[in-house]
Write a protein that holds these residues in place. Structure first.
Motif, PDB file in Angstrom:
ATOM      1  N   VAL A 247      38.708  30.336  47.137  1.00 55.11           N
ATOM      2  CA  VAL A 247      37.739  30.862  45.796  1.00 55.11           C
ATOM      3  C   VAL A 247      38.308  32.045  45.691  1.00 55.11           C
ATOM      4  N   SER A 248      38.238  33.164  46.147  1.00 55.01           N
ATOM      5  CA  SER A 248      38.969  34.576  46.163  1.00 55.01           C
ATOM      6  C   SER A 248      39.946  34.126  45.511  1.00 55.01           C
ATOM      7  N   LEU A 249      41.575  33.385  45.698  1.00 52.83           N
ATOM      8  CA  LEU A 249      42.520  33.782  46.062  1.00 52.83           C
ATOM      9  C   LEU A 249      42.119  33.019  44.299  1.00 52.83           C
ATOM     10  N   ARG A 250      41.566  31.545  43.770  1.00 48.52           N
ATOM     11  CA  ARG A 250      41.291  31.227  42.553  1.00 48.52           C
ATOM     12  C   ARG A 250      40.540  32.387  41.378  1.00 48.52           C
ATOM     13  N   ALA A 251      40.194  32.662  41.285  1.00 48.24           N
ATOM     14  CA  ALA A 251      39.355  34.201  40.659  1.00 48.24           C
ATOM     15  C   ALA A 251      40.248  35.127  40.804  1.00 48.24           C
ATOM     16  N   GLN A 252      41.320  35.255  41.806  1.00 46.91           N
ATOM     17  CA  GLN A 252      42.547  36.190  41.645  1.00 46.91           C
ATOM     18  C   GLN A 252      43.559  36.008  40.538  1.00 46.91           C
ATOM     19  N   THR A 253      43.926  34.110  41.043  1.00 42.95           N
ATOM     20  CA  THR A 253      44.548  33.945  39.759  1.00 42.95           C
ATOM     21  C   THR A 253      44.193  33.685  38.683  1.00 42.95           C
ATOM     22  N   LEU A 254      42.905  33.117  38.379  1.00 46.38           N
ATOM     23  CA  LEU A 254      41.990  33.548  36.586  1.00 46.38           C
ATOM     24  C   LEU A 254      42.217  34.829  35.792  1.00 46.38           C
ATOM     25  N   THR A 255      42.287  35.997  36.873  1.00 47.09           N
ATOM     26  CA  THR A 255      42.470  36.959  36.810  1.00 47.09           C
ATOM     27  C   THR A 255      43.789  37.365  36.048  1.00 47.09           C
ATOM     28  N   LEU A 256      44.439  37.355  36.777  1.00 45.58           N
ATOM     29  CA  LEU A 256      46.009  37.578  36.757  1.00 45.58           C
ATOM     30  C   LEU A 256      46.241  37.247  34.825  1.00 45.58           C
ATOM     31  N   ALA A 257      45.927  34.983  34.794  1.00 48.52           N
ATOM     32  CA  ALA A 257      46.447  34.755  34.017  1.00 48.52           C
ATOM     33  C   ALA A 257      45.815  35.542  32.651  1.00 48.52           C
ATOM     34  N   PHE A 258      44.415  35.950  32.522  1.00 46.24           N
ATOM     35  CA  PHE A 258      43.930  36.462  31.926  1.00 46.24           C
ATOM     36  C   PHE A 258      44.135  37.630  31.018  1.00 46.24           C
ATOM     37  N   ALA A 259      44.810  38.592  32.271  1.00 45.45           N
ATOM     38  CA  ALA A 259      45.154  39.887  32.174  1.00 45.45           C
ATOM     39  C   ALA A 259      46.346  40.000  31.116  1.00 45.45           C
ATOM     40  N   THR A 260      47.567  38.779  31.583  1.00 45.44           N
ATOM     41  CA  THR A 260      48.345  38.461  31.176  1.00 45.44           C
ATOM     42  C   THR A 260      48.462  38.455  29.614  1.00 45.44           C
ATOM     43  N   VAL A 261      47.919  36.805  29.497  1.00 43.20           N
ATOM     44  CA  VAL A 261      47.360  36.835  27.804  1.00 43.20           C
ATOM     45  C   VAL A 261      47.652  37.484  27.506  1.00 43.20           C
ATOM     46  N   CYS A 262      46.061  38.263  27.654  1.00 49.85           N
ATOM     47  CA  CYS A 262      45.035  39.793  26.863  1.00 49.85           C
ATOM     48  C   CYS A 262      46.850  40.930  26.461  1.00 49.85           C
ATOM     49  N   GLY A 263      47.991  41.846  28.233  1.00 48.56           N
ATOM     50  CA  GLY A 263      48.815  42.084  27.842  1.00 48.56           C
ATOM     51  C   GLY A 263      49.577  41.888  26.547  1.00 48.56           C
ATOM     52  N   GLY A 264      50.441  40.833  26.380  1.00 44.74           N
ATOM     53  CA  GLY A 264      50.584  39.528  25.832  1.00 44.74           C
ATOM     54  C   GLY A 264      50.337  40.066  24.088  1.00 44.74           C
ATOM     55  N   CYS A 265      49.453  39.779  24.203  1.00 45.36           N
ATOM     56  CA  CYS A 265      48.264  39.522  22.866  1.00 45.36           C
ATOM     57  C   CYS A 265      48.479  41.163  22.104  1.00 45.36           C
ATOM     58  N   ILE A 266      48.270  42.356  22.786  1.00 45.39           N
ATOM     59  CA  ILE A 266      48.439  43.686  22.629  1.00 45.39           C
ATOM     60  C   ILE A 266      49.343  43.457  22.303  1.00 45.39           C
ATOM     61  N   GLY A 267      50.461  43.681  23.143  1.00 43.38           N
ATOM     62  CA  GLY A 267      51.968  44.193  23.103  1.00 43.38           C
ATOM     63  C   GLY A 267      52.270  44.009  21.763  1.00 43.38           C
ATOM     64  N   ALA A 268      52.460  42.286  21.324  1.00 44.00           N
ATOM     65  CA  ALA A 268      52.397  41.659  19.965  1.00 44.00           C
ATOM     66  C   ALA A 268      51.510  42.387  18.642  1.00 44.00           C
ATOM     67  N   LEU A 269      51.098  42.754  19.132  1.00 41.13           N
ATOM     68  CA  LEU A 269      49.860  43.903  18.020  1.00 41.13           C
ATOM     69  C   LEU A 269      50.298  44.608  17.735  1.00 41.13           C
ATOM     70  N   ILE A 270      50.770  45.182  18.784  1.00 38.29           N
ATOM     71  CA  ILE A 270      51.469  46.976  18.420  1.00 38.29           C
ATOM     72  C   ILE A 270      51.979  47.157  17.992  1.00 38.29           C
ATOM     73  N   MET A 271      53.416  46.000  18.396  1.00 39.31           N
ATOM     74  CA  MET A 271      54.959  45.553  17.912  1.00 39.31           C
ATOM     75  C   MET A 271      54.178  45.761  16.768  1.00 39.31           C
ATOM     76  N   PHE A 272      53.270  44.647  15.982  1.00 38.47           N
ATOM     77  CA  PHE A 272      53.146  44.010  14.948  1.00 38.47           C
ATOM     78  C   PHE A 272      52.863  45.980  14.237  1.00 38.47           C
ATOM     79  N   LEU A 273      51.714  46.153  14.439  1.00 37.10           N
ATOM     80  CA  LEU A 273      51.521  47.628  13.843  1.00 37.10           C
ATOM     81  C   LEU A 273      52.808  48.662  13.356  1.00 37.10           C
ATOM     82  N   VAL A 274      53.795  48.802  14.668  1.00 39.74           N
ATOM     83  CA  VAL A 274      55.465  49.277  14.318  1.00 39.74           C
ATOM     84  C   VAL A 274      55.423  49.172  13.614  1.00 39.74           C
ATOM     85  N   LEU A 275      55.589  48.130  13.535  1.00 34.25           N
ATOM     86  CA  LEU A 275      56.983  47.408  12.779  1.00 34.25           C
ATOM     87  C   LEU A 275      56.814  47.391  11.378  1.00 34.25           C
ATOM     88  N   SER A 276      55.876  47.288  11.135  1.00 36.96           N
ATOM     89  CA  SER A 276      55.357  47.002  10.110  1.00 36.96           C
ATOM     90  C   SER A 276      54.133  48.506   8.853  1.00 36.96           C
TER      91      SER A 276
END
Length: 104
Positions: free
Chosen positions: A75-104
């Protein structure tokens, strides 16, 4: 079904009954009573018989197994995996948003 062996034995002894007396009262074999008091293993029909003879509810005897250490680790391993996946997606979205704001 897992039931509390010590509770069955305590209830029997508090009434001053032998294992044979309990077996006769429940219409089960002496060997079944011995197995119940040793292993805490009984069929649903035997559980119902014990509850009727002792005049108690099933929840008094039924043991709810706790999850094993290995199950908790899974259960703990599943929770860690889901947390990592969520953090990766959020980080990617935030990075893309920052790049969009910098380039525009």
């Amino acid at each position: 079904m897992d039931i509390s062996a010590t509770t069955v034995k305590d209830l029997r002894l508090s009434r001053g009954w032998t294992q044979q007396h309990l077996a006769d009262a429940c219409d089960i074999s002496l060997r079944t009573v011995q197995r119940i008091e040793k292993d805490g293993s009984a069929s649903n029909e035997t559980l119902l018989g014990l509850c009727a003879v002792f005049e108690i509810e099933q929840k008094t005897l039924v043991v709810i197994p706790s999850p094993s250490h290995q199950q908790m680790q899974q259960v703990s391993l599943r929770a860690q995996t889901l947390t990592l996946a969520f953090a990766t997606v959020c980080g990617g979205c935030i990075g893309a948003l920052i790049m969009f704001l910098v380039l525009s």
